[in-house]
Design an enzyme around this catalytic site. Structure first.
Site, PDB file in Angstrom:
ATOM      1  N   SER A 164       0.970  -1.409   0.105  1.00 33.81           N
ATOM      2  CA  SER A 164       0.139  -0.172  -0.049  1.00 33.81           C
ATOM      3  C   SER A 164       0.441   1.122   0.537  1.00 33.81           C
ATOM      4  O   SER A 164       1.600   1.345  -1.368  1.00 33.81           O
ATOM      5  CB  SER A 164      -0.955   0.340   1.700  1.00 33.81           C
ATOM      6  OG  SER A 164      -1.834   1.030   1.160  1.00 33.81           O
ATOM      7  N   THR A 165       0.796   1.784   1.059  1.00 37.05           N
ATOM      8  CA  THR A 165       1.420   3.312   1.143  1.00 37.05           C
ATOM      9  C   THR A 165       2.649   2.849   0.917  1.00 37.05           C
ATOM     10  O   THR A 165       3.865   2.042   1.036  1.00 37.05           O
ATOM     11  CB  THR A 165       1.175   3.666   2.386  1.00 37.05           C
ATOM     12  OG1 THR A 165       0.272   4.101   2.482  1.00 37.05           O
ATOM     13  CG2 THR A 165       2.233   5.153   2.626  1.00 37.05           C
ATOM     14  N   ASP A 215      -4.214  -5.257   6.179  1.00 37.34           N
ATOM     15  CA  ASP A 215      -4.212  -6.055   4.760  1.00 37.34           C
ATOM     16  C   ASP A 215      -3.684  -6.369   4.264  1.00 37.34           C
ATOM     17  O   ASP A 215      -2.284  -6.336   4.225  1.00 37.34           O
ATOM     18  CB  ASP A 215      -5.230  -4.584   3.635  1.00 37.34           C
ATOM     19  CG  ASP A 215      -5.354  -5.789   2.376  1.00 37.34           C
ATOM     20  OD1 ASP A 215      -5.988  -6.621   2.405  1.00 37.34           O
ATOM     21  OD2 ASP A 215      -5.349  -5.678   0.940  1.00 37.34           O
TER      22      ASP A 215
END
Length: 382
Positions: free
Chosen positions: A201-202, A325
Protein backbone atom coordinates in the site's frame (compact mmCIF):
# COMPACT_ATOMS: atom_id res chain seq x y z
CA UNK A 1 4.57 15.86 19.79
CA UNK A 2 2.30 16.94 16.92
CA UNK A 3 3.28 16.19 13.33
CA UNK A 4 4.22 19.49 11.65
CA UNK A 5 2.74 19.93 8.16
CA UNK A 6 3.41 22.39 5.36
CA UNK A 7 0.40 22.60 2.99
CA UNK A 8 1.25 23.51 -0.61
CA UNK A 9 -1.42 24.49 -3.13
CA UNK A 10 -2.16 27.50 -5.32
CA UNK A 11 -5.86 27.33 -4.37
CA UNK A 12 -6.67 29.21 -1.16
CA UNK A 13 -9.85 27.15 -0.82
CA UNK A 14 -7.98 23.84 -0.97
CA UNK A 15 -5.25 25.07 1.40
CA UNK A 16 -7.91 26.06 3.91
CA UNK A 17 -9.84 22.80 3.47
CA UNK A 18 -6.76 20.60 3.95
CA UNK A 19 -5.69 22.63 6.97
CA UNK A 20 -9.13 22.35 8.61
CA UNK A 21 -9.21 18.59 8.08
CA UNK A 22 -5.71 18.01 9.41
CA UNK A 23 -6.08 20.20 12.47
CA UNK A 24 -9.22 18.37 13.56
CA UNK A 25 -6.65 15.89 14.83
CA UNK A 26 -4.79 17.25 17.86
CA UNK A 27 -1.70 15.27 16.85
CA UNK A 28 -1.29 17.34 13.66
CA UNK A 29 -0.29 20.98 13.36
CA UNK A 30 -0.26 22.92 10.09
CA UNK A 31 2.70 25.24 10.49
CA UNK A 32 2.37 27.23 7.25
CA UNK A 33 1.15 27.36 3.66
CA UNK A 34 2.95 27.67 0.33
CA UNK A 35 1.22 28.98 -2.80
CA UNK A 36 3.51 27.45 -5.43
CA UNK A 37 6.47 25.10 -5.81
CA UNK A 38 9.15 27.75 -5.34
CA UNK A 39 7.46 28.95 -2.18
CA UNK A 40 7.38 25.34 -0.97
CA UNK A 41 11.10 24.81 -1.57
CA UNK A 42 11.96 27.92 0.41
CA UNK A 43 9.61 27.17 3.31
CA UNK A 44 10.68 23.52 3.49
CA UNK A 45 14.26 24.69 4.06
CA UNK A 46 13.25 27.33 6.59
CA UNK A 47 10.55 25.53 8.59
CA UNK A 48 11.71 21.88 8.41
CA UNK A 49 8.21 20.34 8.45
CA UNK A 50 7.65 16.66 9.24
CA UNK A 51 5.34 16.24 6.23
CA UNK A 52 4.53 18.30 3.14
CA UNK A 53 1.25 17.98 1.24
CA UNK A 54 1.82 19.02 -2.37
CA UNK A 55 -0.36 19.88 -5.35
CA UNK A 56 0.91 18.91 -8.81
CA UNK A 57 -0.15 21.79 -11.05
CA UNK A 58 0.91 25.21 -9.75
CA UNK A 59 2.28 28.46 -11.20
CA UNK A 60 5.92 29.61 -10.91
CA UNK A 61 7.11 26.04 -10.14
CA UNK A 62 5.04 22.87 -10.48
CA UNK A 63 4.78 20.29 -7.71
CA UNK A 64 7.00 17.70 -9.41
CA UNK A 65 9.89 20.14 -9.77
CA UNK A 66 9.37 21.25 -6.18
CA UNK A 67 9.50 17.65 -4.93
CA UNK A 68 12.76 17.09 -6.76
CA UNK A 69 14.37 20.22 -5.31
CA UNK A 70 13.16 19.51 -1.77
CA UNK A 71 14.41 15.92 -1.88
CA UNK A 72 17.82 17.10 -3.08
CA UNK A 73 18.21 19.83 -0.47
CA UNK A 74 15.99 18.95 2.51
CA UNK A 75 14.63 15.38 2.24
CA UNK A 76 11.11 15.40 3.67
CA UNK A 77 8.15 13.00 3.40
CA UNK A 78 5.86 14.46 0.73
CA UNK A 79 2.23 13.46 0.11
CA UNK A 80 0.90 14.45 -3.32
CA UNK A 81 -2.67 15.42 -4.15
CA UNK A 82 -3.68 14.37 -7.64
CA UNK A 83 -6.64 14.48 -10.01
CA UNK A 84 -8.07 11.11 -11.05
CA UNK A 85 -7.34 11.49 -14.77
CA UNK A 86 -4.90 9.85 -17.13
CA UNK A 87 -2.76 12.97 -17.10
CA UNK A 88 -3.09 13.18 -13.31
CA UNK A 89 -1.96 9.58 -12.95
CA UNK A 90 1.12 10.12 -15.10
CA UNK A 91 2.04 13.31 -13.26
CA UNK A 92 1.59 11.60 -9.90
CA UNK A 93 3.91 8.78 -10.92
CA UNK A 94 6.41 11.43 -11.99
CA UNK A 95 6.12 12.94 -8.50
CA UNK A 96 6.95 9.54 -7.02
CA UNK A 97 9.92 9.46 -9.42
CA UNK A 98 11.07 12.71 -7.90
CA UNK A 99 10.81 11.41 -4.34
CA UNK A 100 7.24 11.80 -3.03
CA UNK A 101 6.29 8.92 -0.72
CA UNK A 102 2.58 8.62 -1.54
CA UNK A 103 -0.47 10.33 -3.01
CA UNK A 104 -4.19 10.90 -2.48
CA UNK A 105 -6.96 12.01 -4.87
CA UNK A 106 -7.81 15.68 -4.63
CA UNK A 107 -11.47 14.78 -4.31
CA UNK A 108 -11.57 13.30 -0.82
CA UNK A 109 -14.81 11.47 -1.57
CA UNK A 110 -12.86 9.33 -4.07
CA UNK A 111 -10.84 7.70 -1.29
CA UNK A 112 -13.63 6.66 1.06
CA UNK A 113 -17.31 5.78 1.35
CA UNK A 114 -18.15 8.90 3.36
CA UNK A 115 -16.61 12.20 4.39
CA UNK A 116 -15.68 11.12 7.90
CA UNK A 117 -13.82 8.10 6.58
CA UNK A 118 -12.01 10.28 4.04
CA UNK A 119 -10.98 12.73 6.76
CA UNK A 120 -9.69 9.92 8.95
CA UNK A 121 -7.76 8.44 6.02
CA UNK A 122 -5.94 11.71 5.33
CA UNK A 123 -5.16 12.33 9.00
CA UNK A 124 -3.87 8.80 9.54
CA UNK A 125 -1.70 8.86 6.43
CA UNK A 126 -0.11 12.17 7.41
CA UNK A 127 0.62 10.93 10.95
CA UNK A 128 2.03 7.59 9.80
CA UNK A 129 4.31 9.22 7.25
CA UNK A 130 5.34 12.07 9.54
CA UNK A 131 6.30 9.85 12.46
CA UNK A 132 8.65 7.65 10.47
CA UNK A 133 11.86 9.28 11.64
CA UNK A 134 14.46 6.80 10.38
CA UNK A 135 16.32 6.29 7.10
CA UNK A 136 14.53 4.34 4.40
CA UNK A 137 16.33 2.47 1.65
CA UNK A 138 13.75 3.46 -0.96
CA UNK A 139 14.77 4.37 -4.46
CA UNK A 140 13.26 7.15 -6.44
CA UNK A 141 11.62 5.64 -9.50
CA UNK A 142 14.31 6.01 -12.14
CA UNK A 143 14.06 7.96 -15.34
CA UNK A 144 14.95 5.52 -18.10
CA UNK A 145 11.48 4.58 -19.29
CA UNK A 146 8.92 5.16 -21.98
CA UNK A 147 6.58 8.13 -21.43
CA UNK A 148 3.15 7.38 -20.02
CA UNK A 149 1.39 10.29 -21.66
CA UNK A 150 2.19 13.26 -23.86
CA UNK A 151 1.59 15.65 -21.00
CA UNK A 152 4.20 14.00 -18.80
CA UNK A 153 6.77 12.88 -21.39
CA UNK A 154 8.82 16.01 -20.87
CA UNK A 155 9.39 14.89 -17.29
CA UNK A 156 10.34 11.33 -18.11
CA UNK A 157 13.92 12.00 -19.19
CA UNK A 158 15.23 13.55 -16.01
CA UNK A 159 17.78 11.76 -13.82
CA UNK A 160 17.19 11.76 -10.08
CA UNK A 161 20.56 11.74 -8.35
CA UNK A 162 21.23 10.26 -4.92
CA UNK A 163 20.60 12.73 -2.13
CA UNK A 164 23.11 13.47 0.57
CA UNK A 165 21.73 12.82 4.07
CA UNK A 166 21.25 15.96 6.12
CA UNK A 167 22.94 15.87 9.53
CA UNK A 168 19.84 16.96 11.42
CA UNK A 169 17.28 14.97 9.47
CA UNK A 170 16.67 11.23 9.57
CA UNK A 171 14.49 10.97 6.47
CA UNK A 172 16.38 10.23 3.28
CA UNK A 173 15.97 8.56 -0.08
CA UNK A 174 18.85 7.06 -2.01
CA UNK A 175 19.33 5.96 -5.59
CA UNK A 176 18.60 2.37 -6.60
CA UNK A 177 19.93 0.10 -3.86
CA UNK A 178 22.25 -2.82 -4.47
CA UNK A 179 21.44 -6.12 -2.80
CA UNK A 180 23.67 -6.89 0.15
CA UNK A 181 26.23 -9.68 0.07
CA UNK A 182 24.41 -11.36 2.95
CA UNK A 183 21.25 -11.65 0.85
CA UNK A 184 23.21 -13.04 -2.07
CA UNK A 185 24.85 -15.64 0.14
CA UNK A 186 21.63 -17.05 1.63
CA UNK A 187 20.74 -20.45 0.23
CA UNK A 188 17.33 -21.25 -1.23
CA UNK A 189 15.06 -23.49 0.82
CA UNK A 190 14.54 -25.93 -2.04
CA UNK A 191 10.76 -25.57 -1.76
CA UNK A 192 8.68 -25.88 -4.94
CA UNK A 193 6.70 -22.83 -6.11
CA UNK A 194 4.21 -22.03 -8.85
CA UNK A 195 3.31 -18.44 -7.98
CA UNK A 196 4.72 -15.28 -6.40
CA UNK A 197 2.24 -12.82 -4.84
CA UNK A 198 3.14 -9.34 -3.54
CA UNK A 199 0.84 -7.07 -1.53
CA UNK A 200 1.50 -3.44 -0.61
CA UNK A 201 0.00 0.00 0.00
CA UNK A 202 1.64 3.27 1.14
CA UNK A 203 5.11 3.45 -0.42
CA UNK A 204 4.28 0.50 -2.64
CA UNK A 205 4.85 2.00 -6.11
CA UNK A 206 8.50 2.70 -5.36
CA UNK A 207 8.92 -0.62 -3.53
CA UNK A 208 7.41 -2.62 -6.38
CA UNK A 209 9.60 -0.91 -8.94
CA UNK A 210 12.67 -1.57 -6.80
CA UNK A 211 11.89 -5.29 -6.86
CA UNK A 212 10.44 -5.87 -10.31
CA UNK A 213 13.18 -4.06 -12.22
CA UNK A 214 15.72 -6.50 -10.75
CA UNK A 215 13.91 -9.68 -11.84
CA UNK A 216 15.30 -11.53 -14.88
CA UNK A 217 13.37 -11.99 -18.11
CA UNK A 218 13.31 -15.75 -17.58
CA UNK A 219 11.51 -15.53 -14.22
CA UNK A 220 9.85 -18.95 -13.95
CA UNK A 221 6.47 -18.10 -12.38
CA UNK A 222 3.59 -15.65 -12.75
CA UNK A 223 3.52 -12.79 -10.25
CA UNK A 224 0.43 -11.19 -8.71
CA UNK A 225 0.71 -7.54 -7.62
CA UNK A 226 -1.85 -6.07 -5.24
CA UNK A 227 -1.27 -2.34 -4.72
CA UNK A 228 -3.85 -0.09 -3.03
CA UNK A 229 -4.36 2.42 -5.83
CA UNK A 230 -7.29 4.23 -7.52
CA UNK A 231 -8.65 2.81 -10.77
CA UNK A 232 -7.38 5.77 -12.80
CA UNK A 233 -3.80 5.05 -11.77
CA UNK A 234 -3.29 1.33 -12.30
CA UNK A 235 -3.15 1.36 -16.14
CA UNK A 236 -0.45 4.04 -16.10
CA UNK A 237 1.45 2.31 -13.31
CA UNK A 238 1.38 -1.06 -15.08
CA UNK A 239 2.53 0.57 -18.30
CA UNK A 240 5.39 2.33 -16.59
CA UNK A 241 6.57 -0.82 -14.85
CA UNK A 242 6.37 -2.76 -18.12
CA UNK A 243 8.58 -0.18 -19.84
CA UNK A 244 11.23 -0.53 -17.12
CA UNK A 245 11.25 -4.27 -16.39
CA UNK A 246 12.71 -7.29 -18.16
CA UNK A 247 9.59 -9.26 -17.25
CA UNK A 248 6.21 -8.29 -18.70
CA UNK A 249 3.91 -6.24 -16.47
CA UNK A 250 0.25 -5.68 -17.28
CA UNK A 251 -2.95 -4.59 -15.61
CA UNK A 252 -4.93 -7.76 -14.88
CA UNK A 253 -8.07 -8.50 -16.91
CA UNK A 254 -10.85 -10.92 -16.18
CA UNK A 255 -10.02 -14.28 -17.75
CA UNK A 256 -6.26 -13.72 -18.01
CA UNK A 257 -4.42 -17.03 -18.01
CA UNK A 258 -1.46 -16.88 -15.62
CA UNK A 259 1.80 -17.13 -17.54
CA UNK A 260 5.38 -17.47 -16.22
CA UNK A 261 7.41 -14.29 -16.37
CA UNK A 262 4.34 -12.02 -16.37
CA UNK A 263 3.32 -9.77 -13.48
CA UNK A 264 -0.39 -8.98 -13.18
CA UNK A 265 -1.33 -5.74 -11.40
CA UNK A 266 -4.76 -5.79 -9.75
CA UNK A 267 -6.94 -3.01 -11.22
CA UNK A 268 -7.85 -0.22 -8.83
CA UNK A 269 -11.38 -0.34 -7.49
CA UNK A 270 -11.79 -4.05 -8.26
CA UNK A 271 -10.86 -7.39 -6.74
CA UNK A 272 -8.50 -9.95 -8.29
CA UNK A 273 -8.80 -13.67 -7.55
CA UNK A 274 -7.13 -16.80 -8.90
CA UNK A 275 -9.30 -19.61 -10.21
CA UNK A 276 -8.16 -23.13 -11.06
CA UNK A 277 -9.61 -24.34 -14.36
CA UNK A 278 -8.43 -27.78 -15.31
CA UNK A 279 -4.67 -27.69 -15.54
CA UNK A 280 -4.45 -23.91 -15.84
CA UNK A 281 -4.97 -20.94 -13.54
CA UNK A 282 -6.90 -17.87 -14.62
CA UNK A 283 -7.77 -14.53 -13.05
CA UNK A 284 -11.19 -13.39 -12.00
CA UNK A 285 -11.37 -9.60 -11.88
CA UNK A 286 -14.64 -8.14 -10.66
CA UNK A 287 -16.40 -5.16 -9.09
CA UNK A 288 -16.92 -5.48 -5.34
CA UNK A 289 -19.69 -3.46 -3.73
CA UNK A 290 -19.42 -5.10 -0.33
CA UNK A 291 -19.35 -2.45 2.43
CA UNK A 292 -17.37 -4.87 4.58
CA UNK A 293 -14.36 -4.78 2.26
CA UNK A 294 -12.28 -1.65 2.82
CA UNK A 295 -9.60 -2.19 0.18
CA UNK A 296 -10.27 -2.56 -3.52
CA UNK A 297 -8.09 -4.33 -4.50
CA UNK A 298 -7.63 -6.30 -1.30
CA UNK A 299 -4.46 -8.26 -0.57
CA UNK A 300 -6.45 -10.58 1.69
CA UNK A 301 -8.84 -11.57 -1.09
CA UNK A 302 -6.11 -12.28 -3.64
CA UNK A 303 -3.94 -14.16 -1.14
CA UNK A 304 -6.90 -16.27 0.00
CA UNK A 305 -7.75 -17.25 -3.57
CA UNK A 306 -4.10 -18.12 -4.24
CA UNK A 307 -4.13 -20.40 -1.21
CA UNK A 308 -7.14 -22.25 -2.62
CA UNK A 309 -5.78 -22.49 -6.17
CA UNK A 310 -2.11 -23.22 -5.47
CA UNK A 311 -2.16 -24.58 -1.91
CA UNK A 312 1.38 -24.30 -0.53
CA UNK A 313 3.15 -23.58 -3.83
CA UNK A 314 3.13 -19.82 -3.24
CA UNK A 315 5.82 -17.36 -2.18
CA UNK A 316 4.00 -14.30 -0.78
CA UNK A 317 5.67 -11.02 0.16
CA UNK A 318 4.01 -8.22 2.16
CA UNK A 319 5.57 -4.81 1.62
CA UNK A 320 5.22 -1.32 3.10
CA UNK A 321 1.70 -0.05 3.80
CA UNK A 322 -0.75 1.17 6.43
CA UNK A 323 -3.18 -1.15 8.15
CA UNK A 324 -3.29 -4.93 8.21
CA UNK A 325 -4.54 -5.91 4.75
CA UNK A 326 -2.78 -9.15 3.82
CA UNK A 327 -2.63 -10.62 7.32
CA UNK A 328 -5.74 -12.80 7.01
CA UNK A 329 -4.86 -13.88 3.50
CA UNK A 330 -1.31 -14.66 4.60
CA UNK A 331 -2.73 -16.79 7.39
CA UNK A 332 -4.68 -18.86 4.86
CA UNK A 333 -1.58 -19.22 2.69
CA UNK A 334 0.49 -20.24 5.70
CA UNK A 335 -2.07 -22.88 6.68
CA UNK A 336 -1.85 -24.28 3.15
CA UNK A 337 1.94 -24.55 3.44
CA UNK A 338 2.99 -21.39 1.56
CA UNK A 339 6.00 -19.22 2.40
CA UNK A 340 5.40 -15.69 3.71
CA UNK A 341 8.03 -12.96 3.82
CA UNK A 342 7.65 -9.36 5.06
CA UNK A 343 9.58 -6.16 4.42
CA UNK A 344 11.58 -4.99 7.42
CA UNK A 345 10.69 -1.93 9.46
CA UNK A 346 13.77 0.09 8.56
CA UNK A 347 13.08 0.18 4.82
CA UNK A 348 9.29 0.65 4.99
CA UNK A 349 7.65 4.00 4.37
CA UNK A 350 4.95 2.78 6.77
CA UNK A 351 5.51 -0.37 8.82
CA UNK A 352 1.88 -1.41 9.09
CA UNK A 353 1.03 -4.30 6.79
CA UNK A 354 4.39 -6.08 7.21
CA UNK A 355 4.23 -5.61 10.97
CA UNK A 356 0.74 -7.14 11.11
CA UNK A 357 2.00 -10.23 9.30
CA UNK A 358 5.16 -10.45 11.40
CA UNK A 359 3.36 -9.93 14.73
CA UNK A 360 0.91 -12.69 13.82
CA UNK A 361 3.83 -15.08 13.43
CA UNK A 362 3.08 -15.67 9.75
CA UNK A 363 6.27 -14.45 8.08
CA UNK A 364 9.45 -16.50 8.24
CA UNK A 365 11.74 -13.66 7.19
CA UNK A 366 11.94 -9.90 7.50
CA UNK A 367 13.79 -8.50 4.49
CA UNK A 368 15.24 -5.12 3.59
CA UNK A 369 13.65 -3.77 0.42
CA UNK A 370 16.93 -3.86 -1.48
CA UNK A 371 17.29 -7.59 -0.76
CA UNK A 372 13.83 -8.78 -1.77
CA UNK A 373 14.48 -9.29 -5.51
CA UNK A 374 17.72 -11.21 -4.90
CA UNK A 375 16.09 -13.45 -2.33
CA UNK A 376 12.96 -14.10 -4.40
CA UNK A 377 14.97 -14.90 -7.52
CA UNK A 378 17.16 -17.34 -5.64
CA UNK A 379 14.28 -18.92 -3.70
CA UNK A 380 12.27 -19.74 -6.83
CA UNK A 381 15.33 -21.29 -8.50
CA UNK A 382 15.85 -18.71 -11.23
Amino acid sequence: MAVKVLVVDDSSFFRRRVSEILEKDSDIKVIDFAVNGQDAVEKAAKLRPDVITMDVEMPVMDGISAVKKIMQANPTPILMFSSLTREGAGATLDALDAGAVDFLPKKFEDIARNSEEAIKSLQTKVKEIGRRRMPRMALSMTSTRAPVSDTTSRLNTRQIKPTVPQPDRSFNRTAAPVSSSSAASVKASGKRYQLVAIGTSTGGPVALQTILTQLPANFPHPILLIQHMPAAFTPAFAGRLDSLCKIKVQEAKNGDRLTPGVAYLAPGGQQMMVEARGGSKTLKVFEDDSPRITYKPSVDITFASAAKAYQGDVLAVVLTGMGADGRDGARMLKQAGATIWAQDEKTCVVYGMPQAVANAGLSTESLALQDVATRVTKEVGC
